[in-house]
Design a protein around this motif. Structure first.
Motif, PDB file in Angstrom:
ATOM      1  N   SER A  55       0.832  -1.198   0.000  1.00 35.28           N
ATOM      2  CA  SER A  55       0.000   0.000   0.000  1.00 35.28           C
ATOM      3  C   SER A  55       0.867   1.250   0.000  1.00 35.28           C
ATOM      4  N   GLU A  56       0.459   2.247  -0.762  1.00 28.99           N
ATOM      5  CA  GLU A  56       1.219   3.496  -0.835  1.00 28.99           C
ATOM      6  C   GLU A  56       1.133   4.298   0.466  1.00 28.99           C
ATOM      7  N   LEU A  57       0.270   3.882   1.378  1.00 25.35           N
ATOM      8  CA  LEU A  57       0.147   4.591   2.654  1.00 25.35           C
ATOM      9  C   LEU A  57       1.298   4.282   3.606  1.00 25.35           C
ATOM     10  N   TRP A  58       1.951   3.143   3.417  1.00 27.62           N
ATOM     11  CA  TRP A  58       3.087   2.835   4.299  1.00 27.62           C
ATOM     12  C   TRP A  58       4.245   3.782   3.990  1.00 27.62           C
ATOM     13  N   TRP A  59       4.926   4.217   5.031  1.00 27.24           N
ATOM     14  CA  TRP A  59       6.066   5.113   4.825  1.00 27.24           C
ATOM     15  C   TRP A  59       7.192   4.379   4.110  1.00 27.24           C
ATOM     16  N   ASP A  60       7.965   5.141   3.336  1.00 27.70           N
ATOM     17  CA  ASP A  60       9.082   4.522   2.625  1.00 27.70           C
ATOM     18  C   ASP A  60      10.222   4.217   3.602  1.00 27.70           C
ATOM     19  N   ASP A  61      11.249   3.523   3.103  1.00 30.25           N
ATOM     20  CA  ASP A  61      12.337   3.064   3.966  1.00 30.25           C
ATOM     21  C   ASP A  61      13.031   4.220   4.682  1.00 30.25           C
ATOM     22  N   GLN A  62      13.214   5.319   3.980  1.00 29.46           N
ATOM     23  CA  GLN A  62      13.926   6.449   4.574  1.00 29.46           C
ATOM     24  C   GLN A  62      13.117   7.066   5.724  1.00 29.46           C
ATOM     25  N   ARG A  63      11.845   7.240   5.507  1.00 27.33           N
ATOM     26  CA  ARG A  63      11.005   7.845   6.548  1.00 27.33           C
ATOM     27  C   ARG A  63      10.862   6.899   7.736  1.00 27.33           C
ATOM     28  N   GLN A  64      10.732   5.613   7.457  1.00 24.28           N
ATOM     29  CA  GLN A  64      10.615   4.651   8.545  1.00 24.28           C
ATOM     30  C   GLN A  64      11.909   4.569   9.349  1.00 24.28           C
ATOM     31  N   ALA A  65      13.043   4.655   8.662  1.00 25.45           N
ATOM     32  CA  ALA A  65      14.333   4.633   9.361  1.00 25.45           C
ATOM     33  C   ALA A  65      14.470   5.843  10.276  1.00 25.45           C
ATOM     34  N   ALA A  66      13.978   6.995   9.839  1.00 21.85           N
ATOM     35  CA  ALA A  66      14.008   8.198  10.673  1.00 21.85           C
ATOM     36  C   ALA A  66      13.120   8.025  11.898  1.00 21.85           C
ATOM     37  N   PHE A  67      11.976   7.372  11.707  1.00 18.67           N
ATOM     38  CA  PHE A  67      11.080   7.069  12.824  1.00 18.67           C
ATOM     39  C   PHE A  67      11.791   6.208  13.864  1.00 18.67           C
ATOM     40  N   VAL A  68      12.407   5.120  13.408  1.00 17.56           N
ATOM     41  CA  VAL A  68      13.072   4.188  14.316  1.00 17.56           C
ATOM     42  C   VAL A  68      14.256   4.863  15.017  1.00 17.56           C
ATOM     43  N   SER A  69      15.011   5.664  14.287  1.00 15.41           N
ATOM     44  CA  SER A  69      16.199   6.295  14.874  1.00 15.41           C
ATOM     45  C   SER A  69      15.845   7.331  15.942  1.00 15.41           C
ATOM     46  N   SER A  70      14.621   7.840  15.924  1.00 13.69           N
ATOM     47  CA  SER A  70      14.224   8.841  16.914  1.00 13.69           C
ATOM     48  C   SER A  70      13.789   8.224  18.237  1.00 13.69           C
ATOM     49  N   LEU A  71      13.589   6.900  18.272  1.00 12.38           N
ATOM     50  CA  LEU A  71      13.065   6.239  19.460  1.00 12.38           C
ATOM     51  C   LEU A  71      14.095   6.222  20.585  1.00 12.38           C
ATOM     52  N   SER A  72      13.613   6.406  21.798  1.00 10.37           N
ATOM     53  CA  SER A  72      14.476   6.257  22.967  1.00 10.37           C
ATOM     54  C   SER A  72      14.809   4.779  23.139  1.00 10.37           C
ATOM     55  N   PRO A  73      15.799   4.450  23.971  1.00  6.21           N
ATOM     56  CA  PRO A  73      16.111   3.026  24.182  1.00  6.21           C
ATOM     57  C   PRO A  73      14.908   2.211  24.636  1.00  6.21           C
ATOM     58  N   ILE A  74      14.101   2.770  25.519  1.00  6.52           N
ATOM     59  CA  ILE A  74      12.910   2.044  25.989  1.00  6.52           C
ATOM     60  C   ILE A  74      11.928   1.835  24.844  1.00  6.52           C
ATOM     61  N   GLN A  75      11.725   2.881  24.042  1.00  8.71           N
ATOM     62  CA  GLN A  75      10.806   2.769  22.918  1.00  8.71           C
ATOM     63  C   GLN A  75      11.344   1.794  21.872  1.00  8.71           C
ATOM     64  N   ALA A  76      12.646   1.827  21.620  1.00  9.62           N
ATOM     65  CA  ALA A  76      13.240   0.916  20.640  1.00  9.62           C
ATOM     66  C   ALA A  76      13.084  -0.534  21.090  1.00  9.62           C
ATOM     67  N   GLU A  77      13.243  -0.767  22.388  1.00  7.43           N
ATOM     68  CA  GLU A  77      13.069  -2.124  22.921  1.00  7.43           C
ATOM     69  C   GLU A  77      11.618  -2.573  22.768  1.00  7.43           C
ATOM     70  N   ARG A  78      10.694  -1.645  22.988  1.00  9.77           N
ATOM     71  CA  ARG A  78       9.270  -1.972  22.830  1.00  9.77           C
ATOM     72  C   ARG A  78       8.976  -2.375  21.391  1.00  9.77           C
ATOM     73  N   LEU A  79       9.508  -1.623  20.438  1.00 13.24           N
ATOM     74  CA  LEU A  79       9.276  -1.932  19.033  1.00 13.24           C
ATOM     75  C   LEU A  79       9.905  -3.264  18.655  1.00 13.24           C
ATOM     76  N   GLU A  80      11.101  -3.546  19.161  1.00 12.64           N
ATOM     77  CA  GLU A  80      11.773  -4.797  18.838  1.00 12.64           C
ATOM     78  C   GLU A  80      10.992  -5.996  19.364  1.00 12.64           C
ATOM     79  N   THR A  81      10.402  -5.861  20.539  1.00 11.50           N
ATOM     80  CA  THR A  81       9.572  -6.933  21.091  1.00 11.50           C
ATOM     81  C   THR A  81       8.366  -7.197  20.195  1.00 11.50           C
ATOM     82  N   LEU A  82       7.746  -6.128  19.713  1.00  7.94           N
ATOM     83  CA  LEU A  82       6.605  -6.280  18.814  1.00  7.94           C
ATOM     84  C   LEU A  82       7.049  -6.909  17.494  1.00  7.94           C
ATOM     85  N   ARG A  83       8.188  -6.498  16.989  1.00 15.93           N
ATOM     86  CA  ARG A  83       8.682  -7.021  15.708  1.00 15.93           C
ATOM     87  C   ARG A  83       8.908  -8.523  15.774  1.00 15.93           C
TER      88      ARG A  83
END
Length: 392
Positions: A241-269
């Motif tokens: 779907s064109e609604l999903w962010w592209d790789d560059q925008r998603q990478a910026a999203f992930v890089s902005s996460l705090s360590p706690i938030q990054a750990e939360r996302l990794e658990t979900l992944r």
């Protein structure tokens, strides 16, 4: 009791009539009509909201009036006759924690006083019941003085006032706590024991103020708060779907996460199942960052005025992560209006309309359990209602 204003439906049954001030896109109407009311008059200042309202309801000519414009221009003598209920969801801008907390003296939330003026100008034609909705910040604005002032203003019009809180998450997977004031010319008796779910400790001050005329209607307990549901409610979009962010925008999203938030996302992944969470963009220590909710419900929907007010949807699991903005249809479903007509609307128009509205099943519950029985005189009457002490 004041004569009940009724209108005959096509089936020949009598329905109490209602007016909705600050009507927006009509979600209060959907809830009130689900509870058995007939909404015959509405008002709002926003042209985009009126467009959504008119498109959705498509009322036959002569059956409903939508007065588009500033409430300052509404006059009591021009109001429709024999209303049973007047509902007002006046702007929360000056009461919200996200605002400047100017309270009822603010230019937007201060429109409450025009609602009071209209009721006063209606004189003996004013409805027997009024209901007001706003953010819970009204309870603490200026140390509780704004809430007391609102109650006192309704007291001056002979309404006794009940105050209660309901969170939309009792009905949909969205955290959206709101405050409700219910005014009655002939109030019901107080409940014998205060209901802490509807009137928690932080909301008790008005009931202990001898200068205010209040009541606490005996109501059933609302449904328990939801802790899950967003994953199933969210739109199931294909990976391409064109609604999903592209790789560059998603990478910026992930890089902005705090360590706690990054750990939360990794658990979900790493999860075996697909999960969906909402995320807000915040500014922490002067730097933009994203924060993902830990639970399977949405944060409070807001008007789409700036990136920090919009929620993103994070879909993760089975080794994958995808991110996108929340869609108008998801906004509609989270507000309990899944069937609302969205075709032809601009995205931000829809997000603004729903983010500034009232959750439909909350209104429906309040209408069925409180407003309709109150209007019909079915709640136990107060034997000796407390009198207002004006100027105490």
């Amino acid at each position: 009791m004041t004569q009940l204003a009724l209108i005959r439906s096509d089936a020949g049954t009598a329905k109490p009539t209602a007016a909705e001030f600050f009507a927006g896109i009509g979600l209060v109407r959907l809830g009130l009509e689900d509870a058995g009311f007939k909404v015959i008059w509405s008002n709002d200042i926003e042209p985009d909201k009126k467009e959504m309202y008119v498109r959705h309801f498509n009322d036959p000519e002569g059956t409903h009036t939508y007065k588009r414009g500033d409430i300052a221009d509404v006059r009591g003598p021009q109001m429709v006759d024999e209303l049973s209920l007047a509902w007002a969801s006046f702007p929360c801008t000056d009461l919200s924690l996200a605002g400047a907390r100017r309270g009822l003296a603010g230019s937007e939330s201060g429109t409450f006083w025009h609602f009071v003026r209209v009721l006063r100008e209606m004189g003996d034609r004013k409805p027997p019941v009024v209901a007001l909705e706003n953010v819970v910040g009204l309870a603490t604005s200026h140390g509780g003085e704004d809430l007391a002032a609102a109650i006192r203003a309704l007291n001056d019009l002979d309404y006794s006032v009940d105050v209660l809180t309901l969170d939309a998450r009792r009905f949909v997977p969205q955290s959206r706590p709101r405050l409700f004031l219910v005014g009655a010319l002939e109030p019901p008796a107080d409940e014998p024991v205060p209901n802490s779910e509807l009137r928690p400790d932080w909301l008790q001050a008005p009931f202990g103020d001898p200068g205010l005329r209040t009541h606490r209607a005996l109501l059933p307990a609302p449904p328990p708060p939801k802790t899950t549901g967003l994953t199933e409610l969210a739109d199931k979009l294909p990976p391409d779907s064109e609604l999903w962010w592209d790789d560059q925008r998603q990478a910026a999203f992930v890089s902005s996460l705090s360590p706690i938030q990054a750990e939360r996302l990794e658990t979900l992944r790493k999860g075996r199942k697909i999960s969906r969470r909402t995320a807000y963009r915040r500014t922490r220590a002067g730097k933009p960052t994203w924060e993902i909710r830990p639970d399977d419900i949405s944060g409070c929907l807001r008007t789409a005025r700036g990136g920090s007010s919009k929620q993103a949807v994070v879909e993760a699991g089975q080794g994958k992560v995808r991110v996108r903005w929340m869609t108008p249809r998801e906004y509609a479903k989270l507000m309990g209006a899944a069937d609302y007509r969205l075709d032809g609307l601009r995205t931000n128009q829809a997000l603004f309309g729903f983010g500034d509205a009232v959750c439909v099943p909350v209104v429906a519950w309040l209408g069925r359990e409180y407003l309709m029985p109150l209007v019909r005189g079915e709640l136990r009457s107060a034997e000796s209602p407390r009198l207002a002490v004006v100027g105490a």
